[in-house]
Design an enzyme around this catalytic site. Structure first.
Site, PDB file in Angstrom:
ATOM      1  N   CYS A 169     -19.340  33.138  16.450  1.00  0.00           N
ATOM      2  CA  CYS A 169     -18.514  34.327  16.180  1.00  0.00           C
ATOM      3  C   CYS A 169     -18.333  35.101  17.477  1.00  0.00           C
ATOM      4  O   CYS A 169     -18.618  36.288  17.572  1.00  0.00           O
ATOM      5  CB  CYS A 169     -19.163  35.205  15.115  1.00  0.00           C
ATOM      6  SG  CYS A 169     -19.706  34.313  13.640  1.00  0.00           S
ATOM      7  N   CYS A 170     -17.837  34.406  18.503  1.00  0.00           N
ATOM      8  CA  CYS A 170     -17.911  34.887  19.894  1.00  0.00           C
ATOM      9  C   CYS A 170     -16.865  35.910  20.284  1.00  0.00           C
ATOM     10  O   CYS A 170     -17.062  36.660  21.251  1.00  0.00           O
ATOM     11  CB  CYS A 170     -17.813  33.700  20.845  1.00  0.00           C
ATOM     12  SG  CYS A 170     -16.218  32.836  20.750  1.00  0.00           S
ATOM     13  N   ALA A 171     -15.722  35.941  19.611  1.00  0.00           N
ATOM     14  CA  ALA A 171     -14.638  36.834  20.038  1.00  0.00           C
ATOM     15  C   ALA A 171     -15.056  38.305  19.917  1.00  0.00           C
ATOM     16  O   ALA A 171     -15.818  38.648  19.014  1.00  0.00           O
ATOM     17  CB  ALA A 171     -13.392  36.562  19.198  1.00  0.00           C
ATOM     18  N   PRO A 172     -14.582  39.145  20.845  1.00  0.00           N
ATOM     19  CA  PRO A 172     -13.592  38.886  21.900  1.00  0.00           C
ATOM     20  C   PRO A 172     -14.165  38.339  23.203  1.00  0.00           C
ATOM     21  O   PRO A 172     -13.454  38.235  24.191  1.00  0.00           O
ATOM     22  CB  PRO A 172     -12.988  40.271  22.122  1.00  0.00           C
ATOM     23  CG  PRO A 172     -14.105  41.209  21.842  1.00  0.00           C
ATOM     24  CD  PRO A 172     -14.896  40.584  20.726  1.00  0.00           C
ATOM     25  N   GLY A 173     -15.466  38.034  23.254  1.00  0.00           N
ATOM     26  CA  GLY A 173     -15.998  37.314  24.400  1.00  0.00           C
ATOM     27  C   GLY A 173     -16.815  38.122  25.387  1.00  0.00           C
ATOM     28  O   GLY A 173     -17.229  37.580  26.419  1.00  0.00           O
ATOM     29  N   ASP A 194     -15.386  30.479  17.376  1.00  0.00           N
ATOM     30  CA  ASP A 194     -14.854  31.561  16.554  1.00  0.00           C
ATOM     31  C   ASP A 194     -13.813  30.984  15.610  1.00  0.00           C
ATOM     32  O   ASP A 194     -13.116  30.012  15.950  1.00  0.00           O
ATOM     33  CB  ASP A 194     -14.224  32.660  17.418  1.00  0.00           C
ATOM     34  CG  ASP A 194     -14.136  33.983  16.670  1.00  0.00           C
ATOM     35  OD1 ASP A 194     -15.088  34.780  16.777  1.00  0.00           O
ATOM     36  OD2 ASP A 194     -13.133  34.206  15.976  1.00  0.00           O
ATOM     37  N   ASP A 240     -15.469  27.374  11.884  1.00  0.00           N
ATOM     38  CA  ASP A 240     -16.150  28.250  10.946  1.00  0.00           C
ATOM     39  C   ASP A 240     -17.651  28.051  11.124  1.00  0.00           C
ATOM     40  O   ASP A 240     -18.174  26.953  10.898  1.00  0.00           O
ATOM     41  CB  ASP A 240     -15.710  27.891   9.521  1.00  0.00           C
ATOM     42  CG  ASP A 240     -16.340  28.792   8.470  1.00  0.00           C
ATOM     43  OD1 ASP A 240     -17.301  29.523   8.781  1.00  0.00           O
ATOM     44  OD2 ASP A 240     -15.870  28.754   7.316  1.00  0.00           O
ATOM     45  N   ASP A 267     -23.570  36.886  16.676  1.00  0.00           N
ATOM     46  CA  ASP A 267     -23.004  38.239  16.610  1.00  0.00           C
ATOM     47  C   ASP A 267     -22.196  38.283  15.325  1.00  0.00           C
ATOM     48  O   ASP A 267     -20.995  38.043  15.312  1.00  0.00           O
ATOM     49  CB  ASP A 267     -22.140  38.492  17.846  1.00  0.00           C
ATOM     50  CG  ASP A 267     -21.742  39.947  17.985  1.00  0.00           C
ATOM     51  OD1 ASP A 267     -22.175  40.768  17.158  1.00  0.00           O
ATOM     52  OD2 ASP A 267     -20.982  40.266  18.916  1.00  0.00           O
ATOM     53  N   CYS A 307     -22.842  45.164  14.795  1.00  0.00           N
ATOM     54  CA  CYS A 307     -22.491  46.536  15.186  1.00  0.00           C
ATOM     55  C   CYS A 307     -22.475  47.396  13.920  1.00  0.00           C
ATOM     56  O   CYS A 307     -21.545  48.146  13.670  1.00  0.00           O
ATOM     57  CB  CYS A 307     -21.162  46.588  15.934  1.00  0.00           C
ATOM     58  SG  CYS A 307     -19.780  45.791  15.090  1.00  0.00           S
TER      59      CYS A 307
END
Length: 448
Positions: free
Chosen positions: A268-272, A290, A316, A334, A387
């Site tokens: 789930c790397c975006a936005p990097g 992602d 996914d 993340d 977050c």
């Protein structure tokens, strides 16, 4: 007055109408719960009005409960659903009068006049009447609507209830932090020098900043600026990243620094931002995954600007069809979450989230943990991050995972100088002029 002066004045007035009409169009779907500010395009207004355009859209979202309460008081009858853009104009007019240093005549006249650009000239009289009444009776009207805590604290009732249950001693402070714009924090790329050196470069460029307390690569600007004015931004010397988000690399450092070439997964790397930070600091074989192709393209752009390389895959993370079967030495998860720790940066969350979303997100987070854990090599490290400030997504999520995962153990340091203990992890709450709300839990996989 000369013809040239008259023309310049007309153009300025037209721009004033245009920026307000554009903001109303952008805000209308958010108010209706059918859109977000994520794709906000400020290029629909002239360059000099872009800062005002964003201030109107984001600011109105932050203050939405109070603006709507005042609008309901000012209107003899509500606008029809097809006139959501006019409703948005009224909210924007109220916001300008109460929160921005805009002359009253502009806040009233240009907001009401913008209805013509929406093709609804009939609304100019209604808007003008409402906003002039607010001018006359501002103190009394605000005092009346602020009797409702949801209005006074600018959060929907369910959000207040949720935050109070989670943080009975801190919920009001969280709301107050959510209602302020977050600071602009930088992450200095150590490949081009340390943050003390970059602080000098900022000073030479006339930009004031201070060292972050907890993130060793972080600097917070005293006043936000356009990224293009940052020294070396285009060359990859610095990036924008909140202080709390920078702590992921700090927590993974002890696992990665002694292992050059470690195989790492950023799920789930975006936005990097975290992907890039890890690559700036460590010698890694990193795969970034992602499920959103558009957001994955942003990761690619970020890495390109910074001169970094990773293996990117659209996939996914609750599945494994993207995995080549080789275990990872470390995994950063993340996880998708409510965003309750970054409401100040994404104020439309107040309107768009629903109570049922929290349960669905917690279920998704559990699936991600269960799917990714077998991909971690024995002796490896998984860092779980959100977050969010909600225990259901954080401490309770990790406690439940530990209970069903016998080979998982807590490796979170006990002597951290930031946040507070939260189950097996560490919770940061949003702070004005400092970091966002964030949660981390570091887990180790026992050797076979």
């Amino acid at each position: 007055m000369s013809q040239k002066t008259q023309a310049r004045g007309a153009k300025t007035g037209d721009n004033g109408l245009a920026v307000r009409a554009a903001a109303a169009r952008a805000l209308a779907p958010v108010i209706a719960g059918k859109g977000s500010l994520a794709g906000l395009d400020d290029h629909q207004v002239v360059a000099r009005d872009r800062a005002l355009f964003k201030a109107l859209c984001y600011g109105a979202c932050r203050a939405l409960p109070r603006l709507e309460a005042l609008a309901n008081t000012l209107l003899a009858k509500p606008f029809k659903a097809r006139d959501a853009d006019v409703q948005a104009l009224l909210l924007l007019g109220i916001y300008q009068q109460l929160y921005l240093r805009i002359p009253a005549h502009a806040a009233v006249g240009e907001t009401a006049g913008a209805a013509r650009l929406l093709g609804k000239e009939w609304a100019t009289r209604v808007l003008n009447g409402c906003l002039r009444r607010l001018q006359r009776e501002s103190a009394e009207l605000q005092a009346e609507v602020d009797r409702d805590p949801a209005v006074a604290l600018l959060h929907p009732k369910w959000w207040l209830k949720t935050l109070r249950q989670a943080w009975p001693d801190d919920w009001q402070a969280i709301c107050e932090a959510n209602n302020l714009a977050g600071p602009m924090t930088l992450r200095v790329n150590r490949r081009h020098g340390d943050r003390e050196m970059y602080l000098d470069r900022l000073d030479s460029a006339g930009l004031q900043a201070r060292l972050c307390l907890h993130a060793p690569d972080g600097l917070t600007l005293e006043t936000p600026c356009d990224v293009e004015t940052l020294p070396g931004f285009a060359e990859g010397h610095v990036s924008i990243q909140d202080e709390a988000a920078q702590l992921a690399a700090v927590l993974l450092g002890p696992s990665l620094a002694p292992r050059p070439g470690a195989r790492v997964l950023d799920a789930c790397c975006a936005p990097g931002g975290k992907t890039a930070h890890l690559l700036e600091l460590f010698d890694l074989d990193l795969q970034a995954v992602d499920s959103d192709d558009v957001r994955l393209a942003r990761v690619e752009d970020t890495l390109s600007r910074l001169g970094l390389e990773a293996t990117l895959a659209a996939g996914d993370a609750t599945l494994r069809d993207w995995w080549d079967g080789t275990p990872f030495d470390a995994i950063l998860l993340d996880a998708p979450c409510s965003g309750s720790g970054v409401i100040r940066r994404h104020p439309d969350i107040k309107r768009l989230r629903r109570p049922s979303d929290i349960t669905k997100l917690a279920e998704l987070q559990a699936r991600l943990l269960d799917n990714l854990w077998p991909l971690l090599a024995p002796g490896g490290t998984l860092l779980y991050a959100t977050c969010s400030v909600l225990p259901a997504e954080n401490a309770e999520q990790i406690d439940a995972f530990l209970a069903r995962t016998p080979d998982a153990e807590v490796t979170m340091p006990a002597d951290l100088g930031w946040g507070r203990a939260a189950g097996a992890g560490r919770q940061l709450l949003p702070e004005p002029d400092s970091h966002d709300g964030f949660f981390y839990a570091r887990l180790g996989k026992r050797p076979a």
